[in-house]
Motif scaffolding. Structure first.
Motif, short mmCIF file in Angstrom:
data_model
loop_
_atom_site.label_atom_id
_atom_site.label_comp_id
_atom_site.label_asym_id
_atom_site.label_seq_id
_atom_site.Cartn_x
_atom_site.Cartn_y
_atom_site.Cartn_z
N MET A 140 1.00 -5.33 -17.35
CA MET A 140 1.38 -6.63 -16.92
C MET A 140 2.25 -6.26 -15.55
SD MET A 140 1.13 -9.97 -16.92
CE MET A 140 2.08 -11.46 -16.93
N THR A 141 3.01 -5.49 -15.55
CA THR A 141 3.81 -5.23 -14.36
C THR A 141 2.94 -4.63 -13.08
OG1 THR A 141 5.80 -4.64 -15.66
CG2 THR A 141 5.87 -3.59 -13.31
N TYR A 176 1.01 -9.60 2.10
CA TYR A 176 0.10 -9.16 3.36
C TYR A 176 -0.72 -10.56 3.60
CZ TYR A 176 1.54 -4.57 3.42
OH TYR A 176 2.10 -3.33 3.43
N SER A 177 -0.84 -11.57 2.67
CA SER A 177 -1.37 -12.71 2.86
C SER A 177 -0.61 -13.64 3.77
CB SER A 177 -1.87 -13.58 1.70
OG SER A 177 -2.93 -13.01 1.03
N LEU A 178 0.78 -13.58 3.41
CA LEU A 178 1.82 -14.31 4.28
C LEU A 178 2.02 -13.64 5.76
CD1 LEU A 178 4.50 -15.14 1.46
CD2 LEU A 178 2.90 -16.62 2.55
N HIS A 179 1.92 -12.45 5.79
CA HIS A 179 2.09 -11.85 6.92
C HIS A 179 0.79 -12.14 7.88
CE1 HIS A 179 5.71 -9.80 7.34
NE2 HIS A 179 5.56 -8.71 6.50
N THR A 211 10.70 -7.87 -5.77
CA THR A 211 11.14 -6.92 -6.14
C THR A 211 12.11 -6.67 -7.13
OG1 THR A 211 10.55 -5.79 -3.86
CG2 THR A 211 11.99 -4.62 -5.19
N SER A 212 13.07 -7.63 -6.95
CA SER A 212 14.39 -7.70 -7.71
C SER A 212 13.73 -8.17 -9.15
CB SER A 212 15.41 -8.72 -7.29
OG SER A 212 14.93 -10.07 -7.18
N GLN A 222 2.59 -6.36 -9.39
CA GLN A 222 2.58 -5.61 -8.31
C GLN A 222 1.59 -5.77 -7.37
OE1 GLN A 222 3.26 -1.79 -9.83
NE2 GLN A 222 5.57 -2.02 -9.72
N ILE A 223 0.54 -5.78 -7.65
CA ILE A 223 -0.80 -6.23 -7.03
C ILE A 223 -0.67 -7.30 -6.62
CG2 ILE A 223 -3.26 -6.48 -7.24
CD1 ILE A 223 -3.39 -4.42 -9.30
N LEU A 224 -0.31 -8.47 -7.31
CA LEU A 224 0.05 -9.88 -6.84
C LEU A 224 0.90 -9.81 -5.81
CD1 LEU A 224 -0.31 -12.01 -10.16
CD2 LEU A 224 -1.79 -12.06 -8.15
#
Length: 113
Positions: free
Chosen positions: A1-2, A14-17, A108-109, A6-8
């Motif tokens: 699941m983790t 990168y979608s937001l960037h 990340t947190s 991390q993929i999401l």
């Protein structure tokens, strides 16, 4: 699941960037959206301040409040820049960049990296 999260996180980051500035450019700068999008993409050069950090890259480090151009003072200046038409697109790009990096800090947190 983790691993899936991390993929999401990476896809979201990168979608937001890359894509979100394009959507903002298309929505609010329709006449010159391509130019506005390219300017907003160019604001990713703000990440050059990562080169001042030791180590340059550290997985899980939040850039907001850590790197000079990602500081709260810098973000305040980017916000003020929005009120000046000649630098408005740059300011929006920088603020979108900071928002993207902030949401990355939240991921990340949450993931405990």
């Amino acid at each position: 699941m983790t691993e899936l999260l991390q993929i999401l996180q990476t896809i979201t980051h990168y979608s937001l960037h890359l894509l979100f500035p394009g959507a903002i450019a298309w929505s609010f700068f329709r006449e010159s959206w391509k130019k506005a999008w390219l300017i907003m993409l160019a604001t990713m050069l703000v990440d050059l301040d990562h080169l001042l950090a030791t180590p340059i890259f550290e997985a899980g480090r939040c850039s907001i409040g850590f790197h000079p151009l990602h500081s709260y003072y810098a973000i305040a200046i980017y916000f003020i820049m929005v009120f000046f038409p000649k630098v408005r697109i740059v300011a929006i790009g920088l603020l979108l960049h900071m928002l993207t990096d902030f949401q990355d800090c939240l991921w990340t947190s949450f993931l405990g990296q």
